[in-house]
Design a protein around this motif. Structure first.
Motif, PDB file in Angstrom:
ATOM      1  N   GLY A 191       0.815  -1.199   0.000  1.00  0.00           N
ATOM      2  CA  GLY A 191       0.000   0.000   0.000  1.00  0.00           C
ATOM      3  C   GLY A 191       0.847   1.247   0.000  1.00  0.00           C
ATOM      4  N   SER A 192       0.208   2.378   0.310  1.00  0.00           N
ATOM      5  CA  SER A 192       0.906   3.664   0.253  1.00  0.00           C
ATOM      6  C   SER A 192       2.027   3.754   1.286  1.00  0.00           C
ATOM      7  CB  SER A 192      -0.090   4.804   0.463  1.00  0.00           C
ATOM      8  OG  SER A 192      -0.759   4.668   1.716  1.00  0.00           O
ATOM      9  N   GLY A 193       1.825   3.134   2.444  1.00  0.00           N
ATOM     10  CA  GLY A 193       2.860   3.167   3.472  1.00  0.00           C
ATOM     11  C   GLY A 193       4.127   2.453   3.024  1.00  0.00           C
ATOM     12  N   THR A 194       3.955   1.317   2.366  1.00  0.00           N
ATOM     13  CA  THR A 194       5.116   0.589   1.848  1.00  0.00           C
ATOM     14  C   THR A 194       5.787   1.384   0.740  1.00  0.00           C
ATOM     15  OG1 THR A 194       4.148  -1.561   2.409  1.00  0.00           O
ATOM     16  CG2 THR A 194       5.886  -1.546   0.741  1.00  0.00           C
ATOM     17  N   GLY A 195       4.975   1.991  -0.136  1.00  0.00           N
ATOM     18  CA  GLY A 195       5.538   2.807  -1.206  1.00  0.00           C
ATOM     19  C   GLY A 195       6.355   3.969  -0.676  1.00  0.00           C
ATOM     20  N   THR A 196       5.855   4.611   0.372  1.00  0.00           N
ATOM     21  CA  THR A 196       6.586   5.723   0.991  1.00  0.00           C
ATOM     22  C   THR A 196       7.904   5.246   1.574  1.00  0.00           C
ATOM     23  OG1 THR A 196       4.536   6.922   1.499  1.00  0.00           O
ATOM     24  CG2 THR A 196       6.494   7.485   2.791  1.00  0.00           C
ATOM     25  N   ALA A 197       7.871   4.083   2.229  1.00  0.00           N
ATOM     26  CA  ALA A 197       9.094   3.534   2.830  1.00  0.00           C
ATOM     27  C   ALA A 197      10.099   3.143   1.753  1.00  0.00           C
ATOM     28  CB  ALA A 197       8.758   2.329   3.705  1.00  0.00           C
ATOM     29  N   VAL A 198       9.614   2.584   0.650  1.00  0.00           N
ATOM     30  CA  VAL A 198      10.506   2.225  -0.461  1.00  0.00           C
ATOM     31  C   VAL A 198      11.163   3.477  -1.029  1.00  0.00           C
ATOM     32  CG1 VAL A 198      10.592   1.357  -2.835  1.00  0.00           C
ATOM     33  CG2 VAL A 198       9.342   0.088  -1.097  1.00  0.00           C
ATOM     34  N   SER A 199      10.384   4.527  -1.256  1.00  0.00           N
ATOM     35  CA  SER A 199      10.930   5.773  -1.806  1.00  0.00           C
ATOM     36  C   SER A 199      11.969   6.374  -0.871  1.00  0.00           C
ATOM     37  CB  SER A 199       9.804   6.777  -2.060  1.00  0.00           C
ATOM     38  OG  SER A 199       8.953   6.328  -3.097  1.00  0.00           O
ATOM     39  N   ALA A 200      11.692   6.327   0.439  1.00  0.00           N
ATOM     40  CA  ALA A 200      12.648   6.864   1.414  1.00  0.00           C
ATOM     41  C   ALA A 200      13.942   6.064   1.389  1.00  0.00           C
ATOM     42  CB  ALA A 200      12.032   6.841   2.809  1.00  0.00           C
ATOM     43  N   PHE A 201      13.825   4.745   1.311  1.00  0.00           N
ATOM     44  CA  PHE A 201      15.029   3.913   1.223  1.00  0.00           C
ATOM     45  C   PHE A 201      15.801   4.219  -0.047  1.00  0.00           C
ATOM     46  CE2 PHE A 201      16.975   0.139  -0.683  1.00  0.00           C
ATOM     47  CZ  PHE A 201      17.975  -0.101   0.249  1.00  0.00           C
ATOM     48  N   GLN A 202      15.094   4.326  -1.173  1.00  0.00           N
ATOM     49  CA  GLN A 202      15.754   4.612  -2.448  1.00  0.00           C
ATOM     50  C   GLN A 202      16.498   5.946  -2.403  1.00  0.00           C
ATOM     51  OE1 GLN A 202      12.151   4.202  -4.777  1.00  0.00           O
ATOM     52  NE2 GLN A 202      12.856   2.296  -5.710  1.00  0.00           N
ATOM     53  N   SER A 203      15.880   6.948  -1.817  1.00  0.00           N
ATOM     54  CA  SER A 203      16.542   8.254  -1.715  1.00  0.00           C
ATOM     55  C   SER A 203      17.836   8.136  -0.930  1.00  0.00           C
ATOM     56  CB  SER A 203      15.606   9.272  -1.042  1.00  0.00           C
ATOM     57  OG  SER A 203      14.511   9.579  -1.872  1.00  0.00           O
ATOM     58  N   GLY A 204      17.786   7.418   0.179  1.00  0.00           N
ATOM     59  CA  GLY A 204      18.976   7.248   1.007  1.00  0.00           C
ATOM     60  C   GLY A 204      20.056   6.427   0.336  1.00  0.00           C
ATOM     61  N   ALA A 205      19.649   5.560  -0.608  1.00  0.00           N
ATOM     62  CA  ALA A 205      20.608   4.696  -1.306  1.00  0.00           C
ATOM     63  C   ALA A 205      21.103   5.310  -2.610  1.00  0.00           C
ATOM     64  CB  ALA A 205      19.964   3.341  -1.588  1.00  0.00           C
ATOM     65  N   GLY A 206      20.680   6.541  -2.905  1.00  0.00           N
ATOM     66  CA  GLY A 206      21.108   7.196  -4.129  1.00  0.00           C
ATOM     67  C   GLY A 206      20.401   6.706  -5.369  1.00  0.00           C
ATOM     68  N   LEU A 207      19.195   6.112  -5.203  1.00  0.00           N
ATOM     69  CA  LEU A 207      18.417   5.624  -6.328  1.00  0.00           C
ATOM     70  C   LEU A 207      17.259   6.577  -6.614  1.00  0.00           C
ATOM     71  CD1 LEU A 207      18.177   1.899  -5.173  1.00  0.00           C
ATOM     72  CD2 LEU A 207      19.706   2.795  -6.939  1.00  0.00           C
ATOM     73  N   THR A 208      16.686   6.481  -7.799  1.00  0.00           N
ATOM     74  CA  THR A 208      15.513   7.285  -8.117  1.00  0.00           C
ATOM     75  C   THR A 208      14.362   6.861  -7.205  1.00  0.00           C
ATOM     76  OG1 THR A 208      16.171   7.494 -10.429  1.00  0.00           O
ATOM     77  CG2 THR A 208      13.872   7.936  -9.909  1.00  0.00           C
TER      78      THR A 208
END
Length: 287
Positions: A191-208
């Protein structure tokens, strides 16, 4: 790169003239919407002709350091190259000439822009659409492998995991996000919560930060675990093993029982049964 289909007729006219006619008709339709030009960067005809869509897309790609903003996938037009494929691929596959041209185009773009061969997606991965059709979407894992082979590189092709999906693979993503310090509920529903967490992880990992777990994100998200380890990454392994019929407690402690189950799973996959869950074992578990 984002792959689309034009949702037009699966014509048997494979000529260059037909390809040009299609490209012009798409451009005119987009003009009629008030757009400045075709929304996609490139179009591949059923006859295998590759055509520029939005003006200067080819020039920008040839330089490799600039990108023309497209209008093919809302929210991702600044960070992606859009490729239309002539036809409708809900139940039939594209002609060989078209697919081969798509492979060549994607490989060239990967080389020009430094895009990994695994970062090829379907339109539906980002917005609510059936594009590029079930049949073409199902070929994307093979497309990633074929592009990699053309580039002469070896890659692990991971399953794309995204919003709206549910099941054990999503549960693994959620456990791994928690292991990486993100706050997310482990319920197996993307859901949206998982999507938000994925985006936050990606940002921290230098990914889009696109909120989609593709190969590049999987490679950063997984953690190698072995006997003696503990935590949410171990729970992800145990939950996957349990879903596959192995008797193991999901307690986050990698003890002898978990190691035995891992070895059994590795043997069943024809892999070295070393009891260590590294990238290749992770890939087998979530695929």
């Amino acid at each position: 790169m984002i792959v689309h289909h034009t949702a037009t007729a699966n014509v048997t006219d494979y000529s260059q003239a037909q390809g040009y006619s299609l490209a012009r008709s798409i451009q005119q339709a987009h003009f009629d919407r008030g757009w400045i030009d075709s929304g996609q960067h490139f179009t591949v005809s059923r006859g295998g002709y590759v055509m520029e869509g939005r003006h200067r897309s080819l020039e920008a790609a040839q330089g490799g350091s600039q990108h023309v903003r497209g209008a093919h996938c809302e929210g991702f037009n600044d960070v992606s190259v859009g490729i239309e494929n002539e036809g409708t691929y809900t139940s039939t596959t594209s002609p060989a000439a078209q697919y081969d041209a798509l492979v060549r185009l994607c490989a060239w773009l990967c080389g020009q822009y430094g895009i990994p061969a695994t970062e090829l997606y379907g339109h539906r991965d980002f917005v609510n659409t059936s594009c590029p059709g079930d049949a073409l979407y199902a070929r994307l894992p093979q497309l990633r492998r074929d592009v990699a082979a053309r580039l002469g590189v070896s890659v692990r092709v991971w399953p794309t995991t995204r919003g709206g999906q549910s099941g054990e693979r999503v549960r693994s993503v959620q456990y791994l996000l928690r292991a990486r310090g993100q706050t997310v509920t482990v319920d197996g529903a993307y859901g949206s919560g998982t999507g938000t967490a994925v985006s936050a992880f990606q940002s921290g990992a230098g990914l889009t930060p696109d909120g989609v777990v593709g190969s590049a994100t999987w490679e950063r998200l997984i953690l190698t675990v072995r006997q003696g380890d503990s935590g949410d990454a171990v729970r992800a392994v145990q939950s996957q093993l349990g879903a596959r019929g192995y008797t193991v407690t999901v307690d986050g402690a990698f003890g002898p029982g978990t190691e035995s189950a891992v070895r059994g799973f590795q043997s069943s996959q024809g892999r070295t049964a070393d009891g260590v869950v590294g990238p290749n074992t992770w890939l087998a578990l979530v695929s």
